[in-house]
Design an enzyme around this catalytic site. Structure first.
Site, PDB file in Angstrom:
ATOM      1  N   MET B   1     -12.995  23.425  29.160  1.00  0.00           N
ATOM      2  CA  MET B   1     -12.958  22.495  30.285  1.00  0.00           C
ATOM      3  C   MET B   1     -13.586  23.094  31.540  1.00  0.00           C
ATOM      4  SD  MET B   1      -9.024  23.047  30.334  1.00  0.00           S
ATOM      5  CE  MET B   1      -9.385  23.794  28.727  1.00  0.00           C
ATOM      6  N   PRO B   2     -14.839  23.512  31.432  1.00  0.00           N
ATOM      7  CA  PRO B   2     -15.455  24.157  32.598  1.00  0.00           C
ATOM      8  C   PRO B   2     -15.742  23.149  33.707  1.00  0.00           C
ATOM      9  CG  PRO B   2     -16.710  24.571  30.580  1.00  0.00           C
ATOM     10  CD  PRO B   2     -15.740  23.477  30.276  1.00  0.00           C
ATOM     11  N   PHE B   3     -15.902  23.722  34.886  1.00  0.00           N
ATOM     12  CA  PHE B   3     -16.268  22.947  36.071  1.00  0.00           C
ATOM     13  C   PHE B   3     -17.477  23.630  36.700  1.00  0.00           C
ATOM     14  CE2 PHE B   3     -16.124  22.398  40.666  1.00  0.00           C
ATOM     15  CZ  PHE B   3     -16.080  21.023  40.766  1.00  0.00           C
ATOM     16  N   PHE B  41     -17.055  19.209  33.495  1.00  0.00           N
ATOM     17  CA  PHE B  41     -17.386  18.462  34.715  1.00  0.00           C
ATOM     18  C   PHE B  41     -18.555  19.149  35.415  1.00  0.00           C
ATOM     19  CE2 PHE B  41     -13.086  16.484  36.282  1.00  0.00           C
ATOM     20  CZ  PHE B  41     -12.940  15.837  35.079  1.00  0.00           C
TER      21      PHE B  41
END
Lengths: 67, 67, 67, 67, 67, 67
Positions: B1-3, B41
């Protein structure tokens, strides 16, 4: 190669004032830590007063209430 | 779930170019670290050239001086 | 002079993987927008799984529950 | 003296809704960690749907495709 | 009520140097824009050299190569 | 798909307290703007008291002086 992000409310800072912030922040990093100005970035974010809150209310509301 | 947050100067990047940045950053995280694209994201911030400084002056000034 | 910030959970990314993220993000900005790699910054933040939440719970909890 | 940054897509949040976010985030920090509301900052960033990507495509594209 | 975030590589900045950065940034905002120091926040992030990239490679690698 | 970043001083917040912040921020976005919790991210940054300044001095110094 420092990176400085300055967030202020959007209330009419002029290009000249922004230049002073950029110059001042760059000088500060050089003076205190010897950082190379050539690779110092400064980004100024101007935030609408509706979108900035302090003490649980927006700056827009605070201004209306005279705070 | 990187940003991933990409900051660029506001100088006319098109929706197609932004889509390529989003797609490319998402692919990069998947390829290098096996991150799930579904929860990756990417936010692109476009910053006015008056508000971005490098080497102690704004990009607006640098452009005027031909740097 | 783009600035890219990549946030990932702290789960053992190696220096080699980080180098690939840095190289990949820099290449992406050059390819899509013609940005000069010499003044492209990439900062990777590794966030403890206790400190990253998605869907209302920390990644630590999600992992325990097999999600 | 916490600092909270809330990023949402720019899709018509009203000043009243923003006030609720500011109030709610400030209350949360006070309730959970006993933080002083007087020195709690909240900044809301509204991001264009072209500039926000998830799962490798912009929110603009996702909306068009009915996702 | 400005907010300033200073990112530097983690290479031994002392508490005294950090105090000078905090003081200097706060003074700058007061001098240039008349901002109240009482509500000026400064946060310093120290980033591992493996996690900071410039020109497509990490600062760790740049230092090894004498750049 | 909101993104919330909460910055607090590093002073012993427990995993349970962090879970409450994550849950509370996610609920807030759902309640006020109808945002889907499944794609709400929350990241908590814990900042050393040496690295957080307010009113021109670090929190470390403020604590010593009883402020």
């Amino acid at each position: 190669m420092p990176f400085v992000n300055i967030k202020i409310t959007k209330e009419g800072a002029t290009p000249e004032q922004k230049d002073k912030l950029i110059k001042g922040a760059t000088d500060l990093l050089q003076k205190v830590l010897g950082k190379n100005p050539q690779t110092t970035f400064v980004i100024i974010d101007e935030v609408e007063t509706d979108n900035w809150g302090i003490a649980g209310q927006s700056v827009t509301l605070r201004r209306k209430r005279g705070e």
